[in-house]
Structures are given as C-alpha cells and as structure tokens.
Motif scaffolding. Structure first.
Motif, PDB file in Angstrom:
ATOM      1  N   MET A   1       0.841  -1.191   0.000  1.00 43.39           N
ATOM      2  CA  MET A   1       0.000   0.000   0.000  1.00 43.39           C
ATOM      3  C   MET A   1       0.883   1.252   0.000  1.00 43.39           C
ATOM      4  SD  MET A   1      -3.251   0.683   2.283  1.00 43.39           S
ATOM      5  CE  MET A   1      -4.059   2.236   2.345  1.00 43.39           C
ATOM      6  N   LYS A   2       0.515   2.223  -0.821  1.00 42.67           N
ATOM      7  CA  LYS A   2       1.291   3.460  -0.928  1.00 42.67           C
ATOM      8  C   LYS A   2       1.185   4.283   0.351  1.00 42.67           C
ATOM      9  CE  LYS A   2       0.899   4.456  -5.864  1.00 42.67           C
ATOM     10  NZ  LYS A   2       0.505   5.499  -6.825  1.00 42.67           N
ATOM     11  N   LYS A   3       2.279   4.950   0.699  1.00 44.88           N
ATOM     12  CA  LYS A   3       2.289   5.917   1.789  1.00 44.88           C
ATOM     13  C   LYS A   3       1.879   7.269   1.220  1.00 44.88           C
ATOM     14  CE  LYS A   3       4.094   3.403   5.136  1.00 44.88           C
ATOM     15  NZ  LYS A   3       3.377   3.111   6.360  1.00 44.88           N
ATOM     16  N   SER A   4       1.000   7.971   1.923  1.00 48.50           N
ATOM     17  CA  SER A   4       0.560   9.291   1.458  1.00 48.50           C
ATOM     18  C   SER A   4       1.385  10.374   2.137  1.00 48.50           C
ATOM     19  CB  SER A   4      -0.928   9.486   1.751  1.00 48.50           C
ATOM     20  OG  SER A   4      -1.167   9.376   3.139  1.00 48.50           O
ATOM     21  N   ILE A   5       1.833  11.324   1.319  1.00 49.54           N
ATOM     22  CA  ILE A   5       2.676  12.422   1.803  1.00 49.54           C
ATOM     23  C   ILE A   5       2.099  13.736   1.294  1.00 49.54           C
ATOM     24  CG2 ILE A   5       4.977  13.449   1.836  1.00 49.54           C
ATOM     25  CD1 ILE A   5       6.104  10.734   0.969  1.00 49.54           C
ATOM     26  N   ILE A   6       1.990  14.703   2.204  1.00 50.40           N
ATOM     27  CA  ILE A   6       1.652  16.063   1.785  1.00 50.40           C
ATOM     28  C   ILE A   6       2.815  16.978   2.143  1.00 50.40           C
ATOM     29  CG2 ILE A   6       0.393  16.627   3.930  1.00 50.40           C
ATOM     30  CD1 ILE A   6      -1.455  18.372   2.030  1.00 50.40           C
ATOM     31  N   PHE A   7       3.205  17.801   1.175  1.00 54.20           N
ATOM     32  CA  PHE A   7       4.219  18.831   1.374  1.00 54.20           C
ATOM     33  C   PHE A   7       3.480  20.164   1.402  1.00 54.20           C
ATOM     34  CE2 PHE A   7       6.644  15.400  -0.479  1.00 54.20           C
ATOM     35  CZ  PHE A   7       7.880  15.470   0.159  1.00 54.20           C
ATOM     36  N   LEU A   8       3.641  20.916   2.476  1.00 53.64           N
ATOM     37  CA  LEU A   8       3.001  22.223   2.615  1.00 53.64           C
ATOM     38  C   LEU A   8       4.070  23.296   2.480  1.00 53.64           C
ATOM     39  CD1 LEU A   8       0.280  23.622   3.237  1.00 53.64           C
ATOM     40  CD2 LEU A   8       0.853  23.441   5.666  1.00 53.64           C
ATOM     41  N   ILE A   9       3.840  24.240   1.567  1.00 53.72           N
ATOM     42  CA  ILE A   9       4.794  25.310   1.289  1.00 53.72           C
ATOM     43  C   ILE A   9       3.972  26.569   0.953  1.00 53.72           C
ATOM     44  CG2 ILE A   9       4.996  24.699  -1.175  1.00 53.72           C
ATOM     45  CD1 ILE A   9       8.062  25.343  -0.900  1.00 53.72           C
ATOM     46  N   PRO A  10       4.473  27.767   1.262  1.00 60.38           N
ATOM     47  CA  PRO A  10       3.668  28.963   0.991  1.00 60.38           C
ATOM     48  C   PRO A  10       3.267  29.132  -0.480  1.00 60.38           C
ATOM     49  CG  PRO A  10       5.407  29.502   2.523  1.00 60.38           C
ATOM     50  CD  PRO A  10       5.671  28.097   2.051  1.00 60.38           C
ATOM     51  N   ASN A  11       4.203  28.898  -1.396  1.00 58.86           N
ATOM     52  CA  ASN A  11       3.920  29.066  -2.822  1.00 58.86           C
ATOM     53  C   ASN A  11       4.985  28.318  -3.613  1.00 58.86           C
ATOM     54  OD1 ASN A  11       6.277  30.849  -3.376  1.00 58.86           O
ATOM     55  ND2 ASN A  11       5.182  32.235  -2.010  1.00 58.86           N
ATOM     56  N   GLY A  86      -8.121  15.650   4.861  1.00 55.52           N
ATOM     57  CA  GLY A  86      -7.797  14.259   4.597  1.00 55.52           C
ATOM     58  C   GLY A  86      -6.690  13.751   5.495  1.00 55.52           C
ATOM     59  N   HIS A  87      -6.453  12.448   5.412  1.00 52.94           N
ATOM     60  CA  HIS A  87      -5.399  11.812   6.208  1.00 52.94           C
ATOM     61  C   HIS A  87      -4.147  11.624   5.355  1.00 52.94           C
ATOM     62  CE1 HIS A  87      -3.080   9.011   8.567  1.00 52.94           C
ATOM     63  NE2 HIS A  87      -3.023   8.222   7.511  1.00 52.94           N
ATOM     64  N   TYR A  88      -2.992  11.856   5.964  1.00 49.42           N
ATOM     65  CA  TYR A  88      -1.701  11.622   5.318  1.00 49.42           C
ATOM     66  C   TYR A  88      -0.819  10.848   6.282  1.00 49.42           C
ATOM     67  CZ  TYR A  88      -3.316  15.100   2.026  1.00 49.42           C
ATOM     68  OH  TYR A  88      -4.052  15.768   1.088  1.00 49.42           O
ATOM     69  N   ASP A  89      -0.013   9.951   5.745  1.00 45.98           N
ATOM     70  CA  ASP A  89       0.948   9.232   6.582  1.00 45.98           C
ATOM     71  C   ASP A  89       2.065  10.172   7.034  1.00 45.98           C
ATOM     72  OD1 ASP A  89      -0.173   6.529   6.449  1.00 45.98           O
ATOM     73  OD2 ASP A  89       0.326   6.662   4.308  1.00 45.98           O
ATOM     74  N   THR A 107      -3.780  17.066  14.281  1.00 46.40           N
ATOM     75  CA  THR A 107      -4.232  16.302  15.447  1.00 46.40           C
ATOM     76  C   THR A 107      -4.267  14.799  15.184  1.00 46.40           C
ATOM     77  OG1 THR A 107      -6.521  16.624  14.750  1.00 46.40           O
ATOM     78  CG2 THR A 107      -5.612  18.207  16.344  1.00 46.40           C
ATOM     79  N   ASP A 108      -3.924  14.382  13.987  1.00 47.97           N
ATOM     80  CA  ASP A 108      -3.950  12.962  13.636  1.00 47.97           C
ATOM     81  C   ASP A 108      -2.682  12.301  14.170  1.00 47.97           C
ATOM     82  OD1 ASP A 108      -3.923  10.447  12.437  1.00 47.97           O
ATOM     83  OD2 ASP A 108      -4.644  11.190  10.501  1.00 47.97           O
ATOM     84  N   ASN A 109      -2.823  11.468  15.198  1.00 44.92           N
ATOM     85  CA  ASN A 109      -1.661  10.809  15.809  1.00 44.92           C
ATOM     86  C   ASN A 109      -0.988   9.815  14.882  1.00 44.92           C
ATOM     87  OD1 ASN A 109      -1.947  12.218  18.207  1.00 44.92           O
ATOM     88  ND2 ASN A 109      -3.369  10.709  19.043  1.00 44.92           N
ATOM     89  N   ASN A 110      -1.659   9.434  13.800  1.00 39.35           N
ATOM     90  CA  ASN A 110      -1.067   8.500  12.839  1.00 39.35           C
ATOM     91  C   ASN A 110      -0.274   9.209  11.748  1.00 39.35           C
ATOM     92  OD1 ASN A 110      -2.143   6.163  14.089  1.00 39.35           O
ATOM     93  ND2 ASN A 110      -4.138   6.675  13.217  1.00 39.35           N
ATOM     94  N   THR A 111      -0.253  10.528  11.766  1.00 44.97           N
ATOM     95  CA  THR A 111       0.508  11.316  10.795  1.00 44.97           C
ATOM     96  C   THR A 111       1.848  11.692  11.400  1.00 44.97           C
ATOM     97  OG1 THR A 111      -1.496  12.236   9.786  1.00 44.97           O
ATOM     98  CG2 THR A 111       0.553  13.458   9.446  1.00 44.97           C
ATOM     99  N   LYS A 112       2.922  11.369  10.694  1.00 52.06           N
ATOM    100  CA  LYS A 112       4.266  11.782  11.101  1.00 52.06           C
ATOM    101  C   LYS A 112       4.489  13.199  10.578  1.00 52.06           C
ATOM    102  CE  LYS A 112       5.613   7.873  12.894  1.00 52.06           C
ATOM    103  NZ  LYS A 112       5.366   7.730  14.300  1.00 52.06           N
ATOM    104  N   LYS A 113       4.831  14.127  11.479  1.00 54.14           N
ATOM    105  CA  LYS A 113       5.026  15.526  11.111  1.00 54.14           C
ATOM    106  C   LYS A 113       6.514  15.832  10.994  1.00 54.14           C
ATOM    107  CE  LYS A 113       2.954  17.114  14.669  1.00 54.14           C
ATOM    108  NZ  LYS A 113       2.348  17.976  15.685  1.00 54.14           N
TER     109      LYS A 113
END
Length: 190
Positions: A1-11, A86-89, A107-113
């Motif tokens: 199963m794929k791991k989901s990743i979100i990258f947050l950046i201003p622009n 949504g949820h991200y790993d 607040t998702d304890n399953n998300t690595k920050k």
C-alpha cells in the motif's frame, strides 16, 4: 500500500526551496508514495514543473500584504483543519514559518510531522517568524516527529535560537544533476 505524503509550502514562486521541492517530489517513487503538494497561495512558476502524478492544491488564489498576520490570528489546529483536509501518513512543512505553524496543528496521531528548514534562522525574530512568539515556535517545532535542515549551518543557527527536545537531521538539497550537466552543454546567448 502506498504511503501518502503532503508537502506544505507557501507558494511555488521563483525561490530555491520551491525548485528543490519540485525536484524532490518529481523523483520520489510514484509506486511507493501518493504525493500531494499544497501551497497557501496559488502562485509560482514552478507549479508547471510538477510531474503529472503529483497532486497539487492551494488554499488561496493569490498572495496579499499582511497574510502573515492572518495566519497568526487563529490557532495552528484551526488552520490545519481548514487548509489541509484528509489523512496523510506524512505531513511535511517544506519551509520554516507559517507552514510549520499550520502543520504543528495536525491532530492525527497517525501522521508523522516533519519540518524542513532551508535558511539560517540566526536571530530569535527569524526563528519565530510566522509564529506569535519564540515560545510558540519552540512548542510547535518540538511537536514535530522530525526536524530536518539542509546544512549544518542551518541546523546550528536554528538550535542556537530554538532549543529542541530532539536532534535535527541533515538532508542536503536534491539536485537533478543529469539535467544540470545536459543544460551545461547548451550554447549561451549573450
């Protein structure tokens, strides 16, 4: 199963971190990772360079003066719920400041920050830029599972301003070396 990743950046404007982020996500294994790049503002020349398999979303259509004050008005948790859905790993703030503050509200304890630092934050004001105070910045950065710096200098400057309860890992910027070498053979027009 794929791991989901979100990258947050201003622009995805013309900056170096923005270009390096595009290099990184385009070269991550698309069979292993489901990748989303989210910007606070839908601006920037690098957006068009994202590979087709990278999901892109933004929060606001344009930047405006005083936006940093807006993001300080409400808690990180408030902004996390409104900006990131949504949820991200893995959730990664790819620049210091406002995106790190927002991501600390997850607040998702399953998300690595993860917070990824790109510049030398060598004063308390710089280290807490995007936060209400140095204390808030310290609390936020200590809430991350991992903090990454792009160089030893970036790491040392940050640790001189913000005392962390865990170490900072060094990961140098990703460069597309083959592309650089290929472009070096192109003729130069004066």
């Amino acid at each position: 199963m794929k791991k989901s990743i979100i990258f947050l950046i201003p622009n995805l404007k013309h900056g170096g971190a923005e270009k390096v982020l595009v290099n990184l996500v385009n070269n991550l294994n698309k069979d292993k990772y489901d990748i989303t790049v989210q910007t606070l503002f839908d601006v920037g020349v690098h957006k068009k360079n994202l590979a087709k398999h990278i999901k892109y979303k933004s929060f606001l259509p344009f930047e405006f003066r005083g936006n940093s004050y807006l993001f300080k008005l409400f808690s990180p948790r408030f902004w996390w719920k409104r900006i990131v859905s949504g949820h991200y790993d893995y959730a990664i703030s790819y620049l210091e400041g406002p995106t790190s503050r927002i991501l600390s509200g997850c607040t998702d304890n399953n998300t690595k920050k993860i917070a990824w630092l790109h510049i030398e934050l060598n004063t308390p004001a710089l280290a807490s830029q995007g936060f209400r105070s140095v204390e808030e910045a310290k609390m936020a950065y200590n809430s991350f599972d991992k903090v990454i710096a792009v160089s030893n200098n970036v790491k040392e400057c940050f640790l001189n301003q913000i005392k962390l309860e865990h170490d900072i890992e060094i990961l140098y910027n990703t460069n597309e070396t083959e592309q650089i070498l290929e472009k070096s053979l192109s003729p130069v027009n004066n």
